[in-house]
Design a protein around this motif. Structure first.
Motif, PDB file in Angstrom:
ATOM      1  N   VAL A 365      12.485 132.628  43.648  1.00  0.00           N
ATOM      2  CA  VAL A 365      13.808 132.159  44.053  1.00  0.00           C
ATOM      3  C   VAL A 365      13.583 131.056  45.081  1.00  0.00           C
ATOM      4  O   VAL A 365      12.905 131.272  46.087  1.00  0.00           O
ATOM      5  N   VAL A 366      14.121 129.882  44.817  1.00  0.00           N
ATOM      6  CA  VAL A 366      13.951 128.736  45.715  1.00  0.00           C
ATOM      7  C   VAL A 366      15.320 128.370  46.291  1.00  0.00           C
ATOM      8  O   VAL A 366      16.297 128.269  45.554  1.00  0.00           O
ATOM      9  N   LYS A 367      15.373 128.167  47.617  1.00  0.00           N
ATOM     10  CA  LYS A 367      16.647 127.926  48.289  1.00  0.00           C
ATOM     11  C   LYS A 367      16.570 126.684  49.173  1.00  0.00           C
ATOM     12  O   LYS A 367      15.531 126.420  49.783  1.00  0.00           O
ATOM     13  N   GLU A 368      17.685 125.972  49.262  1.00  0.00           N
ATOM     14  CA  GLU A 368      17.803 124.913  50.254  1.00  0.00           C
ATOM     15  C   GLU A 368      17.879 125.545  51.634  1.00  0.00           C
ATOM     16  O   GLU A 368      18.568 126.554  51.823  1.00  0.00           O
ATOM     17  N   VAL A 369      17.200 124.953  52.609  1.00  0.00           N
ATOM     18  CA  VAL A 369      17.154 125.576  53.936  1.00  0.00           C
ATOM     19  C   VAL A 369      18.529 125.622  54.599  1.00  0.00           C
ATOM     20  O   VAL A 369      18.804 126.492  55.427  1.00  0.00           O
ATOM     21  N   GLY A 370      19.408 124.694  54.242  1.00  0.00           N
ATOM     22  CA  GLY A 370      20.742 124.702  54.829  1.00  0.00           C
ATOM     23  C   GLY A 370      21.809 125.174  53.877  1.00  0.00           C
ATOM     24  O   GLY A 370      22.997 125.073  54.168  1.00  0.00           O
ATOM     25  N   GLY A 371      21.412 125.715  52.717  1.00  0.00           N
ATOM     26  CA  GLY A 371      22.378 126.127  51.703  1.00  0.00           C
ATOM     27  C   GLY A 371      23.035 127.451  52.040  1.00  0.00           C
ATOM     28  O   GLY A 371      22.567 128.230  52.869  1.00  0.00           O
ATOM     29  N   TYR A 375      24.824 128.518  46.422  1.00  0.00           N
ATOM     30  CA  TYR A 375      24.666 127.166  45.874  1.00  0.00           C
ATOM     31  C   TYR A 375      23.299 126.609  46.272  1.00  0.00           C
ATOM     32  O   TYR A 375      22.686 127.033  47.247  1.00  0.00           O
ATOM     33  N   GLY A 376      22.846 125.598  45.522  1.00  0.00           N
ATOM     34  CA  GLY A 376      21.608 124.902  45.861  1.00  0.00           C
ATOM     35  C   GLY A 376      20.375 125.756  45.758  1.00  0.00           C
ATOM     36  O   GLY A 376      19.428 125.584  46.523  1.00  0.00           O
ATOM     37  N   MET A 377      20.353 126.719  44.814  1.00  0.00           N
ATOM     38  CA  MET A 377      19.197 127.591  44.688  1.00  0.00           C
ATOM     39  C   MET A 377      18.774 127.709  43.227  1.00  0.00           C
ATOM     40  O   MET A 377      19.556 127.474  42.306  1.00  0.00           O
ATOM     41  N   LEU A 378      17.524 128.077  43.057  1.00  0.00           N
ATOM     42  CA  LEU A 378      16.965 128.307  41.728  1.00  0.00           C
ATOM     43  C   LEU A 378      16.481 129.747  41.655  1.00  0.00           C
ATOM     44  O   LEU A 378      15.731 130.197  42.511  1.00  0.00           O
TER      45      LEU A 378
END
Length: 474
Positions: A365-371, A375-378
């Motif tokens: 699971v990959v996330k945007e640090v400010g997300g 949203y903005g995740m895989l």
């Protein structure tokens, strides 16, 4: 991925009914076949009548939605809750110490606990707060700490939410709905109450008022308005606390004091429970085109005449990259090992971690640090090859903006699906209140549930639902 721990029946769902669920299991066994489905329809009708909704940005079809509510409660035993409560207090205390430090002496940076650039160039770091101290030295008055479970004792912190954490109104409405629909089931359990949360919040905000506010400080809830996704919650909490719900135009600043416009003339405001992000608070300090802020608010805040809850600049602590350093920060500020562990996390800003993430992108699971909000995740295992390759390009282009975590086998709880019970993955957001008079944790919190079979995404904006969370008084 290994079989999920089922909170009702134990490892893999094949064990005996766990102690905290035994009464519920007997009740479910004796309940008529259509009872749960009938009560579920009643709940939806009640919520619709009460307007318990949230907005979905960019959804032209339906601006307002009901959050799906599952009528099967999630149950935690009193002993397991005691450990969670202790860990939550430790973590929230350390977050406050971190915020006080990064806007003060910055000892954590000098000691090499966390890289300077991760803090000082963080988009949520507010240099305007450097050297400032909020009233009572409290920064994160309201915290929502997201927890996931992987086993009998396997609780992990997934995220820290200390900017403007939301969801507490749904926790309260869920409890009221369950008491209305299942009074007989309630009578068979000793369940710790959550109904006192608005009173606890009010007392916490009163205790955080500036010196000189008097014995009865004036408190308001500041909302950006009815088009905000959490507007229902803003109005709900203001009503339950018995305070005014205001928008930016209802307030003004004079002589470094904040006043509210009333029919009886201006009234000084002592505490603002703000549900507006930093950027929009004061057009004279932050975004000059903000139409929802109060010109001059930061001047009053820095003069110490008004408390903002949460404090300006708290967002640096719920950044997902900063999260990876929280275990070390807890040790640094408390001298103790963390009671609640982090989910193992790769920092994509580090070359070796990035290489490992790219090699196993379909498993992580990959996330945007400010997300936020899902949203903005895989979610690698649930993504197509094209989606994975698109995300790979994002990672390579801007690795500093991402963290990655293993796809945990989140615990499941029995959930109504088409008239039958089925295991669905859940997480938990307990709410923690901090003030100069201490730290208090509401027993339970908001359980979010992934309603789609096999899904790990619990966010309401992504199709998830909620459950009432019962903490038993054992």
């Amino acid at each position: 991925m290994t079989a999920a721990f089922d909170e009702m029946s134990g490892d893999g769902g094949a064990g005996q009914i766990r102690e905290s669920y035994q009464t519920l299991a007997r009740w479910l066994e004796a309940a008529p076949d259509d009872l749960l489905q009938s009560r579920s329809r009643q709940a939806e009708l009640f919520f619709r009548r009460m307007g318990v909704t949230f907005a979905v940005y960019g959804d032209a079809e339906s601006n307002e939605r009901l959050i799906p509510f599952d009528v099967v409660p999630r149950i935690l035993g009193g002993r397991e809750w005691a450990g969670l409560e202790k860990g939550l207090k430790q973590r929230v205390s350390a977050i406050n110490a971190f915020l006080k430090d990064v806007y003060g002496a910055q000892d954590c940076i000098r000691a090499g606990i966390i890289p300077a650039d991760l803090v000082l160039t963080n988009p949520n770091y507010r240099p305007e707060m450097q050297g400032r101290r909020p009233p009572g030295d409290i920064w994160n008055h309201i915290s929502g700490i997201d927890l996931v479970r992987t086993g009998e004792d396997g609780f992990y912190v997934l995220e820290d939410n200390v900017r403007t954490p939301s969801g507490v109104s749904y926790m309260l409405e869920n409890r009221e709905m369950m008491m209305r629909l299942f009074p007989d089931l309630f009578a068979e359990h000793r369940i710790r109450p959550v109904e006192a949360y608005p009173d606890m919040l009010l007392r916490s905000l009163q205790a955080s008022a500036p010196v000189g506010a008097g014995d009865d400080p004036v408190i308001v809830v500041l909302t950006p308005g009815p088009f905000n996704s959490a507007y229902y919650e803003h109005s709900f909490l203001a009503d339950k606390m018995g305070v005014e719900l205001v928008e930016g135009a209802d307030l003004f600043v004079n002589d470094d004091k904040v006043f509210m416009r009333t029919t009886e003339g201006p009234k000084q405001v002592d505490v603002i429970y703000r549900r507006i992000d930093d950027d929009f608070l004061d057009p004279l300090t932050f975004m000059p085109n903000s139409a929802v802020g109060i010109p001059g608010l930061m001047g009053a805040y820095q003069a110490g005449t008004v408390t903002l809850a949460n404090a300006v600049g708290t967002g640096v602590a719920d950044d997902k990259a900063v999260y990876t350093y929280m275990p070390d920060l807890i040790r640094f500020y408390t001298g103790e090992d963390p009671i609640l562990k982090n989910v193992p996390t790769w920092r994509c800003r580090e070359a070796d971690d990035l290489r490992q993430v790219l090699e196993q992108l379909d498993q992580l699971v990959v996330k945007e640090v400010g997300g936020s909000g899902g949203y903005g995740m895989l979610v690698g295992p649930a993504s197509t090859k094209a989606e994975i390759e698109t995300f790979r390009a994002k990672l390579i282009a801007d690795p500093d903006d991402f963290i990655a975590q293993p796809t945990l086998s989140l615990s499941t709880a029995p959930t109504l699906d088409g008239g039958k019970l089925a295991p669905r993955h859940v997480d938990l957001r307990p709410f923690v209140l901090s003030s100069p008079s201490g730290i208090r944790v509401t027993p339970g919190g908001l359980t979010r549930v992934a309603l789609k079979p096999g899904s790990l995404v619990v966010n309401s904006s992504q199709g998830g639902g909620t459950k009432d969370t019962w903490v038993l008084d054992e």
